[in-house]
Write a protein that holds these residues in place. Structure first.
Motif, PDB file in Angstrom:
ATOM      1  N   SER A  12       0.825  -1.199   0.000  1.00  5.72           N
ATOM      2  CA  SER A  12       0.000   0.000   0.000  1.00  5.72           C
ATOM      3  C   SER A  12       0.866   1.259   0.000  1.00  5.72           C
ATOM      4  O   SER A  12       0.603   2.198  -0.736  1.00  5.72           O
ATOM      5  CB  SER A  12      -0.912  -0.012   1.217  1.00  5.72           C
ATOM      6  OG  SER A  12      -1.617   1.198   1.316  1.00  5.72           O
ATOM      7  N   VAL A  13       1.899   1.237   0.816  1.00  2.00           N
ATOM      8  CA  VAL A  13       2.792   2.401   0.910  1.00  2.00           C
ATOM      9  C   VAL A  13       3.562   2.590  -0.382  1.00  2.00           C
ATOM     10  O   VAL A  13       3.646   3.706  -0.910  1.00  2.00           O
ATOM     11  CB  VAL A  13       3.759   2.249   2.113  1.00  2.00           C
ATOM     12  CG1 VAL A  13       4.810   3.339   2.093  1.00  2.00           C
ATOM     13  CG2 VAL A  13       2.982   2.303   3.416  1.00  2.00           C
ATOM     14  N   THR A  14       4.125   1.524  -0.931  1.00  2.00           N
ATOM     15  CA  THR A  14       4.891   1.660  -2.173  1.00  2.00           C
ATOM     16  C   THR A  14       3.990   2.083  -3.322  1.00  2.00           C
ATOM     17  O   THR A  14       4.407   2.861  -4.182  1.00  2.00           O
ATOM     18  CB  THR A  14       5.613   0.347  -2.528  1.00  2.00           C
ATOM     19  OG1 THR A  14       4.664  -0.708  -2.619  1.00  2.00           O
ATOM     20  CG2 THR A  14       6.679   0.016  -1.518  1.00  2.00           C
ATOM     21  N   ILE A  17       3.478   5.775  -2.972  1.00  2.00           N
ATOM     22  CA  ILE A  17       4.699   6.507  -3.335  1.00  2.00           C
ATOM     23  C   ILE A  17       4.837   6.548  -4.854  1.00  2.00           C
ATOM     24  O   ILE A  17       5.149   7.595  -5.431  1.00  2.00           O
ATOM     25  CB  ILE A  17       5.936   5.867  -2.676  1.00  2.00           C
ATOM     26  CG1 ILE A  17       5.899   6.106  -1.165  1.00  2.00           C
ATOM     27  CG2 ILE A  17       7.224   6.424  -3.272  1.00  2.00           C
ATOM     28  CD1 ILE A  17       6.964   5.364  -0.386  1.00  2.00           C
ATOM     29  N   ARG A  18       4.605   5.412  -5.517  1.00  2.00           N
ATOM     30  CA  ARG A  18       4.688   5.383  -6.983  1.00  2.00           C
ATOM     31  C   ARG A  18       3.654   6.311  -7.600  1.00  2.00           C
ATOM     32  O   ARG A  18       3.941   7.027  -8.565  1.00  2.00           O
ATOM     33  CB  ARG A  18       4.479   3.962  -7.488  1.00  2.00           C
ATOM     34  CG  ARG A  18       5.666   3.087  -7.272  1.00  2.00           C
ATOM     35  CD  ARG A  18       5.415   1.702  -7.821  1.00  2.00           C
ATOM     36  NE  ARG A  18       6.571   0.861  -7.552  1.00  2.00           N
ATOM     37  CZ  ARG A  18       6.564  -0.440  -7.589  1.00  2.00           C
ATOM     38  NH1 ARG A  18       5.446  -1.085  -7.891  1.00  2.00           N
ATOM     39  NH2 ARG A  18       7.642  -1.135  -7.339  1.00  2.00           N
ATOM     40  N   SER A  19       2.456   6.313  -7.063  1.00  2.00           N
ATOM     41  CA  SER A  19       1.403   7.188  -7.569  1.00  2.00           C
ATOM     42  C   SER A  19       1.786   8.650  -7.381  1.00  2.00           C
ATOM     43  O   SER A  19       1.600   9.473  -8.285  1.00  2.00           O
ATOM     44  CB  SER A  19       0.098   6.893  -6.841  1.00  2.00           C
ATOM     45  OG  SER A  19      -0.907   7.790  -7.235  1.00  2.00           O
ATOM     46  N   PHE A  20       2.340   8.974  -6.225  1.00  2.00           N
ATOM     47  CA  PHE A  20       2.771  10.347  -5.956  1.00  2.00           C
ATOM     48  C   PHE A  20       3.856  10.769  -6.950  1.00  2.00           C
ATOM     49  O   PHE A  20       3.804  11.873  -7.512  1.00  2.00           O
ATOM     50  CB  PHE A  20       3.296  10.479  -4.531  1.00  2.00           C
ATOM     51  CG  PHE A  20       3.902  11.810  -4.220  1.00  2.00           C
ATOM     52  CD1 PHE A  20       3.110  12.915  -3.995  1.00  2.00           C
ATOM     53  CD2 PHE A  20       5.284  11.965  -4.176  1.00  2.00           C
ATOM     54  CE1 PHE A  20       3.669  14.151  -3.722  1.00  2.00           C
ATOM     55  CE2 PHE A  20       5.853  13.192  -3.908  1.00  2.00           C
ATOM     56  CZ  PHE A  20       5.045  14.283  -3.684  1.00  2.00           C
ATOM     57  N   CYS A  21       4.840   9.897  -7.184  1.00  2.00           N
ATOM     58  CA  CYS A  21       5.931  10.218  -8.122  1.00  2.00           C
ATOM     59  C   CYS A  21       5.404  10.395  -9.535  1.00  2.00           C
ATOM     60  O   CYS A  21       5.818  11.321 -10.254  1.00  2.00           O
ATOM     61  CB  CYS A  21       7.004   9.136  -8.075  1.00  2.00           C
ATOM     62  SG  CYS A  21       7.942   9.134  -6.537  1.00  2.00           S
TER      63      CYS A  21
END
Length: 75
Positions: A12-14, A17-21
């Motif tokens: 969920s966290v990764t 993070i990928r979505s944010f990037c």
């Protein structure tokens, strides 16, 4: 009955993070970036403003120093 696949907290966290990037990269592509000339002009303007401000602060500091010295020597 269907088995529900539980995702671990790490996935969920990764994923976030990928979505944010990805969102950040997409937003940066939509930005309008200054040309080299505009950037140089802005930089010169900021440096000149800083020099003027530094001279003003130095002048006020010197006047305050002289005024405080005159008050303390006189008293």
């Amino acid at each position: 009955m269907e088995k529900s696949k539980k995702s671990s907290g790490f996935d969920s966290v990764t994923g976030r993070i990928r979505s944010f990037c990805a969102d950040t990269a997409a937003e940066l592509r939509r930005c309008s970036w200054p040309t080299r000339g505009e950037l140089l002009e802005s930089t010169v303007l900021v440096v000149v403003a800083m020099v003027i401000l530094a001279c003003f602060v130095a002048g006020v500091d010197e006047i305050a120093r002289l005024l405080i010295r005159w008050i303390t020597v006189r008293g």
